[in-house]
Design a protein around this motif. Structure first.
Motif, PDB file in Angstrom:
ATOM      1  N   MET A   1       0.852  -1.175   0.000  1.00  0.00           N
ATOM      2  CA  MET A   1       0.000   0.000   0.000  1.00  0.00           C
ATOM      3  C   MET A   1       0.892   1.230   0.000  1.00  0.00           C
ATOM      4  SD  MET A   1      -2.815   1.048   2.820  1.00  0.00           S
ATOM      5  CE  MET A   1      -2.855   2.736   3.318  1.00  0.00           C
ATOM      6  N   ARG A   2       0.534   2.192  -0.787  1.00  0.00           N
ATOM      7  CA  ARG A   2       1.245   3.471  -0.822  1.00  0.00           C
ATOM      8  C   ARG A   2       0.233   4.572  -0.594  1.00  0.00           C
ATOM      9  NH1 ARG A   2       4.767   6.017  -5.798  1.00  0.00           N
ATOM     10  NH2 ARG A   2       5.462   7.815  -4.617  1.00  0.00           N
ATOM     11  N   LEU A   3       0.415   5.337   0.472  1.00  0.00           N
ATOM     12  CA  LEU A   3      -0.527   6.393   0.862  1.00  0.00           C
ATOM     13  C   LEU A   3       0.040   7.751   0.484  1.00  0.00           C
ATOM     14  CD1 LEU A   3      -3.079   7.334   2.426  1.00  0.00           C
ATOM     15  CD2 LEU A   3      -1.673   7.290   4.496  1.00  0.00           C
ATOM     16  N   PHE A   4      -0.814   8.579  -0.102  1.00  0.00           N
ATOM     17  CA  PHE A   4      -0.436   9.935  -0.473  1.00  0.00           C
ATOM     18  C   PHE A   4      -1.097  10.917   0.483  1.00  0.00           C
ATOM     19  CE2 PHE A   4      -0.094   7.292  -4.184  1.00  0.00           C
ATOM     20  CZ  PHE A   4       1.096   7.682  -4.751  1.00  0.00           C
ATOM     21  N   GLU A   5      -0.537  12.117   0.565  1.00  0.00           N
ATOM     22  CA  GLU A   5      -1.012  13.117   1.517  1.00  0.00           C
ATOM     23  C   GLU A   5      -2.482  13.481   1.322  1.00  0.00           C
ATOM     24  OE1 GLU A   5       0.650  17.311   3.364  1.00  0.00           O
ATOM     25  OE2 GLU A   5       1.728  16.338   1.736  1.00  0.00           O
ATOM     26  N   TYR A  11      -2.918   0.146  -4.017  1.00  0.00           N
ATOM     27  CA  TYR A  11      -2.609  -1.203  -3.556  1.00  0.00           C
ATOM     28  C   TYR A  11      -2.912  -2.171  -4.690  1.00  0.00           C
ATOM     29  CZ  TYR A  11      -7.554  -2.381  -2.992  1.00  0.00           C
ATOM     30  OH  TYR A  11      -8.874  -2.640  -3.219  1.00  0.00           O
ATOM     31  N   ASP A  12      -2.283  -3.318  -4.623  1.00  0.00           N
ATOM     32  CA  ASP A  12      -2.513  -4.357  -5.612  1.00  0.00           C
ATOM     33  C   ASP A  12      -3.501  -5.357  -5.044  1.00  0.00           C
ATOM     34  OD1 ASP A  12      -0.701  -3.226  -7.380  1.00  0.00           O
ATOM     35  OD2 ASP A  12       0.984  -4.331  -6.531  1.00  0.00           O
ATOM     36  N   ASP A  13      -4.574  -5.600  -5.785  1.00  0.00           N
ATOM     37  CA  ASP A  13      -5.619  -6.508  -5.351  1.00  0.00           C
ATOM     38  C   ASP A  13      -5.333  -7.903  -5.895  1.00  0.00           C
ATOM     39  OD1 ASP A  13      -7.958  -7.452  -4.231  1.00  0.00           O
ATOM     40  OD2 ASP A  13      -9.196  -6.829  -5.926  1.00  0.00           O
ATOM     41  N   VAL A  25      -2.890 -15.587 -12.322  1.00  0.00           N
ATOM     42  CA  VAL A  25      -3.679 -14.752 -11.425  1.00  0.00           C
ATOM     43  C   VAL A  25      -3.538 -13.308 -11.885  1.00  0.00           C
ATOM     44  CG1 VAL A  25      -3.942 -13.958  -9.056  1.00  0.00           C
ATOM     45  CG2 VAL A  25      -3.305 -16.335  -9.510  1.00  0.00           C
ATOM     46  N   VAL A  26      -4.668 -12.654 -12.088  1.00  0.00           N
ATOM     47  CA  VAL A  26      -4.663 -11.263 -12.520  1.00  0.00           C
ATOM     48  C   VAL A  26      -4.628 -10.367 -11.287  1.00  0.00           C
ATOM     49  CG1 VAL A  26      -5.920  -9.480 -13.762  1.00  0.00           C
ATOM     50  CG2 VAL A  26      -5.931 -11.836 -14.611  1.00  0.00           C
ATOM     51  N   ILE A  27      -3.621  -9.527 -11.212  1.00  0.00           N
ATOM     52  CA  ILE A  27      -3.469  -8.589 -10.107  1.00  0.00           C
ATOM     53  C   ILE A  27      -3.854  -7.214 -10.622  1.00  0.00           C
ATOM     54  CG2 ILE A  27      -1.832  -7.555  -8.490  1.00  0.00           C
ATOM     55  CD1 ILE A  27      -0.188 -10.178  -8.826  1.00  0.00           C
ATOM     56  N   THR A  28      -4.720  -6.536  -9.874  1.00  0.00           N
ATOM     57  CA  THR A  28      -5.244  -5.249 -10.308  1.00  0.00           C
ATOM     58  C   THR A  28      -4.785  -4.152  -9.363  1.00  0.00           C
ATOM     59  OG1 THR A  28      -7.222  -6.402 -11.091  1.00  0.00           O
ATOM     60  CG2 THR A  28      -7.366  -4.004 -10.872  1.00  0.00           C
ATOM     61  N   ARG A  29      -4.258  -3.049  -9.895  1.00  0.00           N
ATOM     62  CA  ARG A  29      -3.887  -1.888  -9.089  1.00  0.00           C
ATOM     63  C   ARG A  29      -5.149  -1.062  -8.844  1.00  0.00           C
ATOM     64  NH1 ARG A  29       1.069   0.937  -8.556  1.00  0.00           N
ATOM     65  NH2 ARG A  29       1.630  -1.151  -7.951  1.00  0.00           N
ATOM     66  N   LYS A  30      -5.428  -0.782  -7.567  1.00  0.00           N
ATOM     67  CA  LYS A  30      -6.607  -0.007  -7.207  1.00  0.00           C
ATOM     68  C   LYS A  30      -6.178   1.239  -6.460  1.00  0.00           C
ATOM     69  CE  LYS A  30      -9.832  -3.739  -7.431  1.00  0.00           C
ATOM     70  NZ  LYS A  30     -10.994  -4.373  -6.847  1.00  0.00           N
TER      71      LYS A  30
END
Length: 141
Positions: A1-5, A11-13, A25-30
């Motif tokens: 997870m990468r949090l911005f201000e 995050y990758d689902d 397996v398909v990984i999706t960036r959300k």
């Protein structure tokens, strides 16, 4: 997870899958958002003295067959801190290790609370909790 201000986080689902029957397996960036108050809470934890003076790496108190490694990097207002934790499952509440004694000596309180809050807030934003170690047993044991 990468949090911005601004509260946006990436995050990758990873979908549920059954190995070895599933090969691709398909990984999706959300990119959902956290509320401003949630972001402020995480920043406040990362700016505490025990987080900023924490060691750069924390190893597990127990051996595991494989490793789960996470690095928490914090950059805000000129402050930079990076902490790596290996097999953070030690924070599970169980009969072998009592969280309130041995584990609190091993991990800074702010680090434990920060990782727990990240999981709670991410779960709230995406509609599901991702780690079972957040589930604490009832007092009826």
């Amino acid at each position: 997870m990468r949090l911005f201000e601004d509260g946006r986080f990436e995050y990758d689902d990873f979908p549920d899958y059954d190995l070895p029957r599933t090969r691709n397996v398909v990984i999706t960036r959300k990119e959902p958002h956290l509320a401003k108050a949630d972001v402020e809470k995480l920043v406040a934890l990362a700016e505490t003295d025990d987080f900023l003076t924490a060691d750069a790496r924390y190893e597990s108190l127990r051996p595991y067959g494989d490793a789960w490694i996470a690095t928490i990097s914090f950059r805000h207002g000129g402050i930079k801190k990076s902490i790596t934790v290996v097999n953070f499952w030690d924070t599970q509440y169980n009969s072998e290790l009592q969280y309130n004694s041995e584990l609190k000596k091993h991990y800074p309180n702010s680090l434990v609370e920060l990782l727990e809050q990240v999981e709670v807030m991410q779960g709230k934003a995406i509609g599901k909790a991702s780690y079972q170690w957040l589930a604490k047993p009832s007092n009826n044991k």
